[in-house]
Design a protein around this motif. Sequence first.
Motif, PDB file in Angstrom:
ATOM      1  N   ALA A   1       0.834  -1.201   0.000  1.00 31.04           N
ATOM      2  CA  ALA A   1       0.000   0.000   0.000  1.00 31.04           C
ATOM      3  C   ALA A   1       0.865   1.245   0.000  1.00 31.04           C
ATOM      4  O   ALA A   1       1.679   1.443   0.908  1.00 31.04           O
ATOM      5  N   GLN A   2       0.689   2.081  -1.008  1.00 28.67           N
ATOM      6  CA  GLN A   2       1.394   3.357  -1.055  1.00 28.67           C
ATOM      7  C   GLN A   2       0.684   4.361  -0.159  1.00 28.67           C
ATOM      8  O   GLN A   2      -0.546   4.388  -0.075  1.00 28.67           O
ATOM      9  N   GLY A   3       1.453   5.197   0.514  1.00 31.38           N
ATOM     10  CA  GLY A   3       0.831   6.236   1.329  1.00 31.38           C
ATOM     11  C   GLY A   3       1.841   6.992   2.150  1.00 31.38           C
ATOM     12  O   GLY A   3       2.807   6.420   2.651  1.00 31.38           O
ATOM     13  N   ASP A   4       1.632   8.289   2.271  1.00 30.83           N
ATOM     14  CA  ASP A   4       2.445   9.176   3.103  1.00 30.83           C
ATOM     15  C   ASP A   4       1.702   9.348   4.416  1.00 30.83           C
ATOM     16  O   ASP A   4       0.610   9.930   4.453  1.00 30.83           O
ATOM     17  N   VAL A   5       2.290   8.865   5.524  1.00 32.30           N
ATOM     18  CA  VAL A   5       1.558   8.852   6.795  1.00 32.30           C
ATOM     19  C   VAL A   5       1.282  10.246   7.346  1.00 32.30           C
ATOM     20  O   VAL A   5       0.475  10.397   8.273  1.00 32.30           O
ATOM     21  N   SER A   6       1.933  11.270   6.814  1.00 34.68           N
ATOM     22  CA  SER A   6       1.635  12.630   7.267  1.00 34.68           C
ATOM     23  C   SER A   6       0.274  13.100   6.754  1.00 34.68           C
ATOM     24  O   SER A   6      -0.245  14.127   7.208  1.00 34.68           O
ATOM     25  N   LYS A   7      -0.315  12.353   5.813  1.00 33.95           N
ATOM     26  CA  LYS A   7      -1.614  12.700   5.230  1.00 33.95           C
ATOM     27  C   LYS A   7      -2.676  11.746   5.759  1.00 33.95           C
ATOM     28  O   LYS A   7      -2.584  10.530   5.576  1.00 33.95           O
ATOM     29  N   ASP A   8      -3.688  12.291   6.401  1.00 34.23           N
ATOM     30  CA  ASP A   8      -4.708  11.462   7.030  1.00 34.23           C
ATOM     31  C   ASP A   8      -5.424  10.570   6.026  1.00 34.23           C
ATOM     32  O   ASP A   8      -5.694   9.393   6.305  1.00 34.23           O
ATOM     33  N   ASP A   9      -5.727  11.081   4.850  1.00 35.21           N
ATOM     34  CA  ASP A   9      -6.393  10.267   3.833  1.00 35.21           C
ATOM     35  C   ASP A   9      -5.536   9.070   3.440  1.00 35.21           C
ATOM     36  O   ASP A   9      -6.062   7.969   3.199  1.00 35.21           O
ATOM     37  N   ASP A  10      -4.222   9.276   3.368  1.00 35.88           N
ATOM     38  CA  ASP A  10      -3.331   8.165   3.035  1.00 35.88           C
ATOM     39  C   ASP A  10      -3.300   7.130   4.154  1.00 35.88           C
ATOM     40  O   ASP A  10      -3.257   5.916   3.894  1.00 35.88           O
ATOM     41  N   CYS A  11      -3.324   7.580   5.401  1.00 35.39           N
ATOM     42  CA  CYS A  11      -3.360   6.634   6.518  1.00 35.39           C
ATOM     43  C   CYS A  11      -4.597   5.756   6.440  1.00 35.39           C
ATOM     44  O   CYS A  11      -4.534   4.532   6.645  1.00 35.39           O
ATOM     45  N   ARG A  12      -5.726   6.364   6.134  1.00 33.99           N
ATOM     46  CA  ARG A  12      -6.969   5.597   6.021  1.00 33.99           C
ATOM     47  C   ARG A  12      -6.912   4.623   4.836  1.00 33.99           C
ATOM     48  O   ARG A  12      -7.454   3.512   4.906  1.00 33.99           O
ATOM     49  N   LYS A  13      -6.221   5.036   3.777  1.00 33.47           N
ATOM     50  CA  LYS A  13      -6.054   4.155   2.618  1.00 33.47           C
ATOM     51  C   LYS A  13      -5.171   2.956   2.965  1.00 33.47           C
ATOM     52  O   LYS A  13      -5.461   1.809   2.554  1.00 33.47           O
ATOM     53  N   ILE A  14      -4.101   3.200   3.712  1.00 34.96           N
ATOM     54  CA  ILE A  14      -3.207   2.103   4.124  1.00 34.96           C
ATOM     55  C   ILE A  14      -3.977   1.092   4.972  1.00 34.96           C
ATOM     56  O   ILE A  14      -3.884  -0.125   4.773  1.00 34.96           O
TER      57      ILE A  14
END
Length: 261
Positions: free
Chosen positions: A61-74
């Motif tokens: 799963a790609q995602g930058d943890v500083s971004k809340d939307d990415d955390c939810r995607k992960i």
Amino acid sequence: MAKDSLCAIVTGSASGLGAATAEILARSGARLVINYSSSQKEAEATADVCRKAGSPEVLVAQGDVSKDDDCRKIVAAASAWGRLDILVNNAGTTKHVAHADLDGLSAEDFQRVYGVNTIGPFQMVRAARSLLEAGAKASERPSAVVNVSSVAGISGVGSSIAYAASKGALNTMTLSLSRALAPLIRVNTVCPGYIDTPWFTKGRGEAGAKQVRDSVVAKVPLRVASTAEDIAQLVCFLAMPASSNMTGEVVRMDAGMHLIT
């Protein structure tokens, strides 16, 4: 899914400590989400290693943890499992600046470092909370969050003041979350000292990284440079059922560096 089949997310697991942690969990038969921000090729390679090590299912799963939307995607990548037993908040960043160089750090530098190192773990825990609670109810033991911090957060040393401050905040947040999330979720933190990974090479170049390594080995009481695998063993102990009665701990592993006077 078998009652004892662990499900885990490891952030920042394309390489280094995150990859080493994922591989150890894979050997235990855990299902895994490998996360990366920009290093897709390395993440896919780590996923292959984990599959060969024994994981029955590995997702990337790609995602930058500083971004809340990415955390939810992960976290959403693990939703089909209906549970999580382990969340390892390993993703981290820094800017290498001498501590005396106060002009070397901007507000934007602080915001980026805090965004990944402190806010990121908070957002990951928030996004994963319901799945971690489901894991605890299914296994009848607390699920585990393990934060990867640093001795920099204890001693005010390290690659920059921003980095040390972000890790100190992470250590304090560990105590807050361990109270807030009990009894279904336990939260512990590992504070490594020097780790012999490409982290220093990226920040200081080959020569600078060798200088740091040689200096550490010469000074620490155990006369060793810890590897990613060394620290990953401790991370995985805190993630696994063997440490089920531990929460709110900030555990240092620095080859005795803190003993130097």
